[in-house]
Enzyme design. Sequence first.
Site, short mmCIF file in Angstrom:
data_model
loop_
_atom_site.label_atom_id
_atom_site.label_comp_id
_atom_site.label_asym_id
_atom_site.label_seq_id
_atom_site.Cartn_x
_atom_site.Cartn_y
_atom_site.Cartn_z
N LYS A 17 0.82 -1.22 0.00
CA LYS A 17 0.00 0.00 0.00
C LYS A 17 0.86 1.28 0.00
O LYS A 17 0.60 2.19 -0.79
CB LYS A 17 -0.91 -0.02 1.23
CG LYS A 17 -1.64 1.27 1.52
CD LYS A 17 -2.58 1.09 2.69
CE LYS A 17 -1.86 0.95 4.02
NZ LYS A 17 -1.40 2.24 4.58
N ARG A 130 10.22 -12.50 6.18
CA ARG A 130 11.16 -11.42 6.52
C ARG A 130 12.16 -11.88 7.58
O ARG A 130 11.79 -12.59 8.52
CB ARG A 130 10.41 -10.22 7.09
CG ARG A 130 9.60 -9.46 6.09
CD ARG A 130 8.95 -8.33 6.85
NE ARG A 130 7.95 -7.64 6.04
CZ ARG A 130 7.05 -6.81 6.55
NH1 ARG A 130 7.01 -6.58 7.86
NH2 ARG A 130 6.19 -6.22 5.77
N ARG A 173 -2.89 -10.21 13.38
CA ARG A 173 -3.00 -8.81 12.95
C ARG A 173 -3.93 -8.67 11.76
O ARG A 173 -4.71 -7.73 11.67
CB ARG A 173 -1.62 -8.25 12.57
CG ARG A 173 -0.84 -7.69 13.72
CD ARG A 173 0.16 -6.63 13.30
NE ARG A 173 1.11 -7.05 12.27
CZ ARG A 173 2.13 -7.86 12.48
NH1 ARG A 173 2.35 -8.36 13.67
NH2 ARG A 173 2.95 -8.17 11.50
#
Length: 223
Positions: A17, A130, A173
């Site tokens: 985004k 990650r 989340r």
Amino acid sequence: MSSGARLLVLGKQGAGKGTQAVRIAGHYGVPHISTGDIFRAAAADGTPFGLRANEFMTRGELVPDDVVIGVVAERLAKDDAVNDGFVLDGFPRTKVQAEELQRLLGPGGLDAAVDIDVPTEVVIERISGRRVCATCGTPYHVSSPPESNWTCDKDGGEVVQREDDTPEAVTKRLELYEEATRPLLDFYEGLGLLVTVDGVGDPDEVFDRVLDGIETARQVQTR
Ligand SMILES: [Zn+2]
């Protein structure tokens, strides 16, 4: 014809985004208004709402809707946003904030709400892949690891996964995000402003789809 654009960008963490929001702003020559940035700037400038927001943030508390909206309103009142438009990134986060924004901008005040849509599984894979150097913070990814044995290329530090980036933490989340955001998407859909863009693939391809979506939405509205 009007140059500029009045847009907002939505998307879950890991959907790209922020990257797309910056490119959209560049394309239309309008300011990229990211909530994180304007909160810091408002606090530093000592604006009325900036100071109030800062009180909550320094206590580690959630900033209430009316203060969030106040900070955004102060930023949208500046010349560049009034004259050219804006790309909002990170606002609104709730339906209440979205309704306030509509009131603030008035009818026809928003060209489109762009939702960068990436399936949950894809985002979980992106984020849970990650890794980061525990010493210097250099980011890595399982798809682009350091040269030798998960030690940092720069300082030999241990390259690890953040607790926040485990699949379990990411899933949690994302669930919270979905819950908070679905009413927002419905709200913009109801106003005929929602532009849903497939966010999977190369960022350049995604950007082309974003521009197509925005231009289509703008043509529909000027008809
Ligand atoms: Zn390092």
